[in-house]
Write a protein that holds these residues in place. Structure first.
Motif, PDB file in Angstrom:
ATOM      1  N   VAL A  86       0.846  -1.198   0.000  1.00  0.00           N
ATOM      2  CA  VAL A  86       0.000   0.000   0.000  1.00  0.00           C
ATOM      3  C   VAL A  86       0.878   1.243   0.000  1.00  0.00           C
ATOM      4  O   VAL A  86       0.657   2.192  -0.771  1.00  0.00           O
ATOM      5  CB  VAL A  86      -0.949  -0.005   1.208  1.00  0.00           C
ATOM      6  N   ARG A  87       1.901   1.240   0.829  1.00  0.00           N
ATOM      7  CA  ARG A  87       2.827   2.380   0.882  1.00  0.00           C
ATOM      8  C   ARG A  87       3.592   2.520  -0.431  1.00  0.00           C
ATOM      9  O   ARG A  87       3.764   3.623  -0.954  1.00  0.00           O
ATOM     10  CB  ARG A  87       3.804   2.199   2.040  1.00  0.00           C
ATOM     11  N   GLU A  88       4.046   1.402  -0.977  1.00  0.00           N
ATOM     12  CA  GLU A  88       4.798   1.434  -2.227  1.00  0.00           C
ATOM     13  C   GLU A  88       3.964   2.032  -3.354  1.00  0.00           C
ATOM     14  O   GLU A  88       4.458   2.826  -4.162  1.00  0.00           O
ATOM     15  CB  GLU A  88       5.256   0.026  -2.591  1.00  0.00           C
ATOM     16  N   ALA A  89       2.694   1.652  -3.412  1.00  0.00           N
ATOM     17  CA  ALA A  89       1.813   2.185  -4.449  1.00  0.00           C
ATOM     18  C   ALA A  89       1.619   3.686  -4.265  1.00  0.00           C
ATOM     19  O   ALA A  89       1.656   4.459  -5.234  1.00  0.00           O
ATOM     20  CB  ALA A  89       0.465   1.472  -4.406  1.00  0.00           C
ATOM     21  N   GLY A 241      11.464   3.952 -17.130  1.00  0.00           N
ATOM     22  CA  GLY A 241      10.744   3.553 -15.930  1.00  0.00           C
ATOM     23  C   GLY A 241      11.697   3.179 -14.807  1.00  0.00           C
ATOM     24  O   GLY A 241      12.777   2.628 -15.039  1.00  0.00           O
ATOM     25  N   ILE A 242      11.306   3.519 -13.580  1.00  0.00           N
ATOM     26  CA  ILE A 242      12.033   3.096 -12.376  1.00  0.00           C
ATOM     27  C   ILE A 242      11.102   2.155 -11.623  1.00  0.00           C
ATOM     28  O   ILE A 242       9.956   2.500 -11.335  1.00  0.00           O
ATOM     29  CB  ILE A 242      12.421   4.279 -11.481  1.00  0.00           C
ATOM     30  N   LEU A 243      11.604   0.968 -11.292  1.00  0.00           N
ATOM     31  CA  LEU A 243      10.789  -0.081 -10.698  1.00  0.00           C
ATOM     32  C   LEU A 243      11.183  -0.335  -9.245  1.00  0.00           C
ATOM     33  O   LEU A 243      12.253   0.084  -8.800  1.00  0.00           O
ATOM     34  CB  LEU A 243      10.949  -1.373 -11.510  1.00  0.00           C
ATOM     35  N   ASP A 244      10.306  -1.020  -8.508  1.00  0.00           N
ATOM     36  CA  ASP A 244      10.593  -1.553  -7.169  1.00  0.00           C
ATOM     37  C   ASP A 244      10.862  -0.449  -6.143  1.00  0.00           C
ATOM     38  O   ASP A 244      12.008  -0.177  -5.780  1.00  0.00           O
ATOM     39  CB  ASP A 244      11.767  -2.527  -7.228  1.00  0.00           C
ATOM     40  N   TRP A 245       9.795   0.145  -5.637  1.00  0.00           N
ATOM     41  CA  TRP A 245       9.886   1.273  -4.716  1.00  0.00           C
ATOM     42  C   TRP A 245       9.646   0.891  -3.264  1.00  0.00           C
ATOM     43  O   TRP A 245       9.349   1.744  -2.433  1.00  0.00           O
ATOM     44  CB  TRP A 245       8.895   2.352  -5.148  1.00  0.00           C
ATOM     45  N   GLU A 246       9.788  -0.372  -2.928  1.00  0.00           N
ATOM     46  CA  GLU A 246       9.454  -0.826  -1.574  1.00  0.00           C
ATOM     47  C   GLU A 246      10.218  -0.065  -0.492  1.00  0.00           C
ATOM     48  O   GLU A 246       9.679   0.250   0.564  1.00  0.00           O
ATOM     49  CB  GLU A 246       9.750  -2.324  -1.435  1.00  0.00           C
ATOM     50  N   MET A 247      11.488   0.228  -0.739  1.00  0.00           N
ATOM     51  CA  MET A 247      12.324   0.825   0.308  1.00  0.00           C
ATOM     52  C   MET A 247      12.478   2.336   0.170  1.00  0.00           C
ATOM     53  O   MET A 247      13.312   2.941   0.849  1.00  0.00           O
ATOM     54  CB  MET A 247      13.685   0.136   0.316  1.00  0.00           C
ATOM     55  N   ALA A 248      11.692   2.952  -0.693  1.00  0.00           N
ATOM     56  CA  ALA A 248      11.794   4.405  -0.888  1.00  0.00           C
ATOM     57  C   ALA A 248      11.405   5.151   0.385  1.00  0.00           C
ATOM     58  O   ALA A 248      10.527   4.745   1.134  1.00  0.00           O
ATOM     59  CB  ALA A 248      10.897   4.837  -2.036  1.00  0.00           C
ATOM     60  N   THR A 249      12.089   6.263   0.606  1.00  0.00           N
ATOM     61  CA  THR A 249      11.806   7.096   1.775  1.00  0.00           C
ATOM     62  C   THR A 249      12.492   8.440   1.586  1.00  0.00           C
ATOM     63  O   THR A 249      13.007   8.749   0.502  1.00  0.00           O
ATOM     64  CB  THR A 249      12.310   6.399   3.058  1.00  0.00           C
ATOM     65  N   LEU A 250      12.493   9.250   2.611  1.00  0.00           N
ATOM     66  CA  LEU A 250      13.294  10.475   2.622  1.00  0.00           C
ATOM     67  C   LEU A 250      14.547  10.210   3.442  1.00  0.00           C
ATOM     68  O   LEU A 250      14.480   9.605   4.517  1.00  0.00           O
ATOM     69  CB  LEU A 250      12.514  11.631   3.248  1.00  0.00           C
ATOM     70  N   GLY A 251      15.686  10.641   2.929  1.00  0.00           N
ATOM     71  CA  GLY A 251      16.923  10.409   3.659  1.00  0.00           C
ATOM     72  C   GLY A 251      18.115  10.991   2.940  1.00  0.00           C
ATOM     73  O   GLY A 251      17.988  11.910   2.119  1.00  0.00           O
ATOM     74  N   ASP A 252      19.254  10.444   3.216  1.00  0.00           N
ATOM     75  CA  ASP A 252      20.516  10.924   2.675  1.00  0.00           C
ATOM     76  C   ASP A 252      20.684  10.398   1.246  1.00  0.00           C
ATOM     77  O   ASP A 252      20.730   9.188   1.033  1.00  0.00           O
ATOM     78  CB  ASP A 252      21.651  10.431   3.566  1.00  0.00           C
ATOM     79  N   PRO A 253      20.804  11.271   0.252  1.00  0.00           N
ATOM     80  CA  PRO A 253      20.899  10.803  -1.137  1.00  0.00           C
ATOM     81  C   PRO A 253      22.116   9.936  -1.417  1.00  0.00           C
ATOM     82  O   PRO A 253      22.095   9.117  -2.341  1.00  0.00           O
ATOM     83  CB  PRO A 253      20.936  12.101  -1.953  1.00  0.00           C
TER      84      PRO A 253
END
Length: 363
Positions: A86-89, A241-253
């Motif tokens: 749900v978060r990834e979507a 396209g960029i795939l697989d966003w499960e671990m996306a967040t805000l943080g250190d680039p």
């Protein structure tokens, strides 16, 4: 394309799954009902697995002339706060508004009665992924270089999105991000392993003692590598396209840059289970130093501490992979006959490479 149930992985109905040792990954009848209720195609459903699915699992779904992609987590039980579909979507929906090349999210299912876990359905994106072979139209020195350059440029574009842009500001807590990463993964090893590997606490202690000061906050992907990028079907090489966003967040680039370069194959690099696009070690592709230089030229960041981020990437990967290995040992990955068993030696390889980036390798 498969059109009939396939043993333990796919069943037609929930009733067909009764008596199985493990629940199926795809149950056709409730998925069809879910899609019908949302106007997503019509008629019989056919399916095919996309990718290796070492973590989350992705299927191509065909219904008549319509093509969709269904993405779900692995079989339960799942560790807390992981595989959150749900978060990834939602993250992809938000990033799409900033012109990030992500698929359109068409429907999200939080009802566990359908597949046993939440899942979402997205649009099918045309393109190719570079893994152990190079598509013919990209298989020249110029296009190989262009593909690796496009990967870095795409990462730069992601990191240049304002991290405080509306709802994007709610997807993570950048303050203290690096310390939380080290602390969290330090606690995950013991619950995900059946063996003792002294390099895990040793490298974890080094990371904790040498945490750099973050210079910026950005949207970070968390698994940014060529294998999670889709390229155009014609030249010049460009990311579609960029795939697989499960671990996306805000943080250190620099965590993304560290991961990209630490898992990037180049001539002479020691293979690890995370070198999932080995062709970049062939002539024509940019090497790690060239990727780093291209990023440095367009981002106003000091990269002196990059080895710390590269170490973090492989140390975290060793803990992720150990969890997969343990699930395989417990019989929870019956269809996995290659990747899971390879991690008996693959996890120590990751730790050896992590120690080399840290300068603490025992040789």
């Amino acid at each position: 394309m498969q059109t009939i149930p396939d043993g333990i992985e796919i069943t037609a109905t929930h009733a067909d799954a009764r008596g199985l040792d493990l629940p199926p990954l795809l149950v056709l009848e409730p998925v069809i009902e879910f899609m019908d209720a949302r106007g997503l195609g019509s008629g019989p459903l056919s399916w095919a697995r996309i990718g290796d699915g070492q973590s989350n699992i992705t299927y191509r779904i065909d219904r008549g002339s319509d093509v969709f992609v269904l993405r779900r987590g692995p079989r339960p039980p799942l560790p807390k706060s992981t595989h959150d579909m749900v978060r990834e979507a939602r993250i992809q929906q938000l990033l799409g508004r900033h012109y990030v090349p992500v698929p359109e999210i068409l429907a999200v299912c939080e009802d566990h009665s359908v597949l046993g876990v939440p899942f979402y359905i997205m649009s099918f994106m045309e393109g190719v992924v570079i893994t152990d072979t190079v598509p013919a139209h990209l298989d020249s020195s110029a296009q190989r270089a262009a593909a690796s350059a496009a990967a870095v440029d795409t990462l730069i574009q992601l990191h240049q999105i304002p991290a405080d842009a509306g709802e994007l500001a709610t997807i993570g807590r950048p303050e203290g991000y690096l310390r939380r990463q080290v602390e969290r993964f330090s606690t995950l090893w013991d619950v995900n392993t059946t063996r003792t590997l002294p390099d895990v606490p040793r490298i974890g202690a080094w990371l904790e003692q040498n945490i750099p000061a973050s210079q910026a906050t950005a949207v970070i992907h968390g698994d940014f590598r060529l294998g999670n990028l889709m390229f155009s079907r014609d030249e010049p090489a460009r990311v579609t396209g960029i795939l697989d966003w499960e671990m996306a967040t805000l943080g250190d680039p620099l965590t993304d840059l560290g991961y990209l370069t630490a898992t990037y194959a180049e001539p002479g690099s020691v293979p690890t289970p995370l070198e999932l696009t080995p062709v970049t070690g062939e002539p024509g592709f940019l090497d790690r130093a060239q990727l780093i230089a291209r990023y440095r030229d367009r981002m106003d960041l000091d990269l002196e501490a990059l080895p710390w981020y590269q170490t973090l990437a492989l140390w975290k990967a060793s803990i992720f992979c150990e969890a997969i290995y343990t699930r395989w040992l417990h019989g929870e990955r019956p269809e996995d006959t290659v990747f899971g068993p390879s991690l008996k030696t693959g996890v120590p390889q990751l730790l050896l490479a992590a120690g080399q980036f840290a300068g603490t390798s025992r040789g």
